[in-house]
Design a protein around this motif. Structure first.
Motif, mmCIF file in Angstrom:
data_model
loop_
_atom_site.group_PDB
_atom_site.id
_atom_site.type_symbol
_atom_site.label_atom_id
_atom_site.label_comp_id
_atom_site.label_asym_id
_atom_site.label_seq_id
_atom_site.Cartn_x
_atom_site.Cartn_y
_atom_site.Cartn_z
ATOM 1 N N UNK A 293 0.881 -1.080 0.022
ATOM 2 C CA UNK A 293 0.151 -0.186 0.080
ATOM 3 C C UNK A 293 0.900 1.333 -0.027
ATOM 4 N N UNK A 294 1.844 1.255 0.678
ATOM 5 C CA UNK A 294 2.622 2.638 1.001
ATOM 6 C C UNK A 294 3.293 3.069 -0.389
ATOM 7 N N UNK A 295 4.061 1.804 -0.716
ATOM 8 C CA UNK A 295 4.883 1.946 -2.291
ATOM 9 C C UNK A 295 3.890 2.308 -3.309
ATOM 10 N N UNK A 296 2.691 1.732 -3.400
ATOM 11 C CA UNK A 296 1.690 1.753 -4.563
ATOM 12 C C UNK A 296 1.281 3.472 -4.211
ATOM 13 N N UNK A 297 1.062 4.109 -3.037
ATOM 14 C CA UNK A 297 0.433 5.135 -2.925
ATOM 15 C C UNK A 297 1.699 6.218 -3.188
ATOM 16 N N UNK A 298 2.730 6.018 -2.757
ATOM 17 C CA UNK A 298 3.844 7.097 -3.254
ATOM 18 C C UNK A 298 4.140 7.079 -4.517
ATOM 19 N N UNK A 299 3.866 5.977 -5.366
ATOM 20 C CA UNK A 299 4.004 5.769 -6.959
ATOM 21 C C UNK A 299 2.741 6.621 -7.655
ATOM 22 N N UNK A 300 1.614 6.487 -6.864
ATOM 23 C CA UNK A 300 0.349 7.116 -7.599
ATOM 24 C C UNK A 300 0.360 8.503 -7.426
ATOM 25 N N UNK A 301 0.942 9.061 -6.110
ATOM 26 C CA UNK A 301 0.672 10.343 -5.828
ATOM 27 C C UNK A 301 1.820 11.079 -6.533
#
Length: 825
Positions: A293-301
């Motif tokens: 979740x953390x890495x996906x949100x980092x990527x998305x933002x």
């Protein structure tokens, strides 16, 4: 040996923290009010009754001959007090505003405080034996008083001193009774605080105190002539003392007097730093968050903000220079997810209106103010003009961009609903995600821009209204105007839930089944014996099943669609109490108010109407875009659930859910990382096991790669309860403390709900609540918007309310002013 020493003739020895600070200031030429030191040997003689306090005071009065109406402060100055490592604030006693004939009682009080500290507070010092001195200092009844810091003790950026200042005497500032104007003494001087009025007391003739109130502009204008001297003096004191300092000062007869100096004991080491804050993050990502979740949100933002800046014409050079900022807007600390506030502020600072929006950003999150080091790079003049013009174009044509974004999302959702993930390989699922990201990302700038517009519009209009005659009669005008604006998807969800529970209430047999059977047994039973009711429930889940009780944006969260029994549990709590209507309880016609207020000023009437209408649209779209984000993240969740199943089938991971311990980039590139999956999972499971009992601070400062937790500011209200006005309405009721663990067990009907924050999935609670009090959140948060839509009195930012209020207590709350008052039974 002398029984006391005058500030003009003090021997070279230590007399404790307070005294040594005053002696240092006096010897270095700073203007200090007359003071006298009663040394430790005299104090010991008083305690052993070799010397009487009365005789000491008589001797001093005879030698000094103070005026009868003069005022003096009697302060402790222990050797352990006001040190570099600890201040021992609040352990010893100080008496102020004492006339000469009142000094005996004042000395008795301070010495009694010393005795108490010796016997009851030994935990604060290594030994009971420490030198204790007393400072007798003349009080200056200034026109302005304040505290000054050579560095900001909260944000601790070292370049510029900070002062807090109020009109009149400093007692109400030091005690926390009145809020002060905070001024950054940089170049130029900058007001940091947001209050529009500042209050204090002046000491007048015949020993009378007179209340005084100044507007922000008036106070700043009056103290401006002294700011340069204050800045230079604070920097000089810092240099002379050899460490950052905390001072008290007063301004009287156009002169600055220094009253006290002490080290800042909570100081973080100096160096480049970043502010990490989760004030609004834990609403959607509470507690410990998994690496995927953390890495996906980092990527998305990162992609979303780059895409928005590209749309605005920032250019490749701008993107390249700020690459590290874009990549680090989100991060993890001990498994908790945090905003990198500094990265956002530095990016915003380079945009049009950046000086204001970068300052407002923490407020949009519902966080404390944050200062930051200005970025070394900036947009060129031509690039800035291009950004500005594109921003104006975006405002004018935003409706068009919004339609394109929602149409693209609807198309993606329809195609996804007709796609079978089970038949796809890991590579196919990666392609599926990449296509989804590319298509939706094309117009992702729409919700990002809307957030920016809503922040600028809401805060600008709030500031303008606070200075208008609207504010006098309608102090919560803008929030009231947002009430019941309509077309908010969250209200559609609430109404649909209300309709569902209403129908279930009507059938006593079905209601009994839901209430009495185990949650896992309810749906199979209804499917067989009451298929129409089963279909009603499943229809709701198909439409809004992306929601959950907690953490609905986490990939690891199991939502209502994945586990319908969790929705059944939610239904149980709604059916166990009488049904409440959800009509807006507090209608507010802002147009009518504007017409009455500005009937003779058509230009102001027009401008206010346009401003309010624009703000209403942006705030409404902000909430609706949130729900699209929730649905989009659920698509991503389903893709990664299927990837997890494929990895188990191929024996690439060992157990269901193990992929949650992998990073986004690792799952997206199995050719490079698949052989390392099991090792990464094993290592991260061990690391995450250490996070389970971690108490996360709301804010951290990262300095030289070291993390320092920052204590949350306490409430500055007189009763320690009040918060920020959010949704108007005055109500009384019984307090009930809400947590994720007890939301399905509580009888909340007609109660005032109090929580650290309110999850988006808790919408069913609101219709039964008498009022809402949240420790966190912003005026543009999901909770704030929903409460205004439903007309429920609400207060946000009520710090430590879950500690200061207890289950069953009766309180009175005013959503228009933010006031909270306990009611005696």
């Amino acid at each position: 040996m002398s029984t006391y020493y005058s500030y003009q003739n003090i021997p070279s020895q230590s007399f404790g923290g307070k005294a040594d600070g005053l002696i240092s200031l006096s010897r270095k030429g700073f203007r200090v009010p007359p003071f006298y030191i009663i040394p430790n040997h005299t104090i010991q003689d008083i305690i052993t009754e070799k010397v009487s306090i009365a005789s000491l005071c008589d001797e001093w009065i005879e030698n000094v001959t103070p005026e009868k109406e003069s005022l003096w402060a009697v302060r402790s100055s222990a050797e352990v007090e006001d040190g570099k490592d600890k201040s021992y604030a609040g352990i010893f006693t100080t008496e102020i505003n004492c006339k000469p004939d009142e000094l005996v009682a004042a000395f008795n009080s301070v010495i009694a405080g010393f005795k108490n500290a010796q016997t009851e507070h030994t935990a604060y010092h290594e030994t009971e034996d420490f030198g204790f001195n007393i400072v007798l200092q003349e009080m200056i009844c200034g026109e302005f008083s304040g505290v000054g810091f050579s560095v900001n003790p909260l944000e601790q950026v070292s370049e510029h001193p900070i002062i807090n200042i109020i009109p009149g005497l400093g007692l109400k500032l030091v005690s926390g009774e009145e809020n002060a104007m905070m001024i950054n003494l940089g170049k130029p001087f900058e007001i940091i605080s947001e209050d529009e009025h500042y209050h204090g007391e002046l000491y007048g003739l015949s020993s009378n105190y007179k209340s005084i109130t100044l507007t922000k502009d008036a106070l700043f204008k009056k103290v401006s002539p002294y700011l340069k001297e204050l800045r230079e003096s604070l920097l000089k004191i810092d240099q002379l003392q050899g460490h950052p300092v905390d001072t008290e000062f007063t301004i009287c007869d156009n002169k600055v007097y220094w009253l006290q100096v002490r080290p800042i004991t909570t100081l973080i080491p100096r160096g480049d730093y970043t502010v990490w804050d989760n004030s609004n993050m834990d609403v959607n990502y509470p507690g410990v968050v998994m690496p995927l979740t953390i890495s996906f949100v980092q990527h998305s933002y990162s992609n979303a903000y780059i895409q928005m800046c590209t749309f605005l014409g920032a250019g490749n050079s701008f993107i390249k220079k700020n690459h590290s900022l874009f990549k680090n807007t989100i991060g993890a600390i001990k498994g908790g997810m945090y905003y990198n506030v500094t990265a956002y502020q530095q990016l915003l600072y380079q945009m049009p209106f950046g000086k204001k929006t970068s300052k407002l950003f923490p407020k949009m999150l519902g966080a404390e103010d944050a200062t930051f080091q200005k970025p070394s790079q900036s947009a060129s003049f031509i690039a800035y003009i291009r950004l500005f013009l594109n921003l104006i174009r975006s405002v004018l044509f935003f409706g068009h961009y919004k339609k394109r974004y929602t149409a693209q999302y609807d198309s993606i959702q329809e195609r996804f609903d007709n796609t079978s993930l089970e038949t796809q390989s890991h590579a196919d699922l990666i392609t599926h995600f990449t296509t989804l990201e590319a298509e939706l990302g094309t117009y992702w700038y729409a919700p990002i821009l809307n957030s920016l517009f809503s922040m600028i519009a809401y805060n600008s209009l709030t500031k303008i209204i606070s200075r208008s005659k609207l504010h006098q009669e309608y102090p919560n005008f803008l929030n009231d105007s947002l009430m019941g604006s309509g077309q908010v998807v969250s209200m559609e969800i609430v109404h649909t839930l209300q309709d569902l529970t209403h129908r279930l209430h009507q059938n006593l047999e079905v209601k009994k089944v839901i209430l009495e059977k185990e949650s896992a047994q309810v749906l199979p039973y209804l499917q067989e014996y009451h298929p129409d009711y089963f279909e009603n429930i499943m229809s709701y889940i198909r439409k809004y099943g992306e929601r959950s009780d907690e953490g609905e944006l986490k990939i690891e969260t199991v939502n209502y669609r994945e586990d319908p029994t969790t929705f059944v549990a939610f239904l149980k709590s709604n059916l166990s109490v009488p049904q409440y209507s959800i009509e807006n309880k507090n209608k507010f016609d802002y147009l009518d108010v504007l017409k009455k207020t500005y009937r003779t000023n058509p230009i102001k009437l027009f401008l206010f109407k346009m401003g309010v209408k624009f703000t209403i649209k942006r705030v409404r779209d902000r909430e609706n875009f949130r729900f699209i984000r929730t649905k989009t993240f659920d698509i991503v969740r389903q893709i990664y659930r299927e990837i997890d199943r494929k990895l188990i089938q191929n024996n690439t991971i060992l157990a269901s859910g193990d992929s949650l311990y992998l990073h986004f980039e690792e799952l997206m590139d199995p050719d490079q990382y698949a052989s390392q999956y099991k090792e990464h999972i094993r290592e991260r499971k061990a690391t995450y096991a250490t996070y389970q009992d971690t108490e996360h601070s709301i804010r951290y400062h990262k300095v030289n790669n070291e993390l320092y937790p920052i204590a949350e500011k306490q409430s500055t209200s007189k009763n320690g309860l009040d918060g920020v006005a959010c949704s108007s309405g005055i109500t009384e009721g019984e307090v009930i403390l809400v947590t994720p663990e007890n939301i399905h067990e509580l009888d909340i009907s007609g109660k005032i709900l109090v929580a650290p924050f309110f999850e988006p999935g808790w919408v069913g609670l609101f219709s039964r609540a008498e009022g809402i009090i949240s420790e966190r959140g912003s005026l543009l948060s999901h909770t704030s918007i929903l409460c205004r839509e439903m007309g429920i009195p609400a207060i946000i930012g009520a710090k430590n309310s879950t500690q200061n209020l207890s289950n069953g207590e009766r309180i009175k709350m005013n959503g228009a002013t933010g006031s909270i008052e306990k009611i005696d039974h």
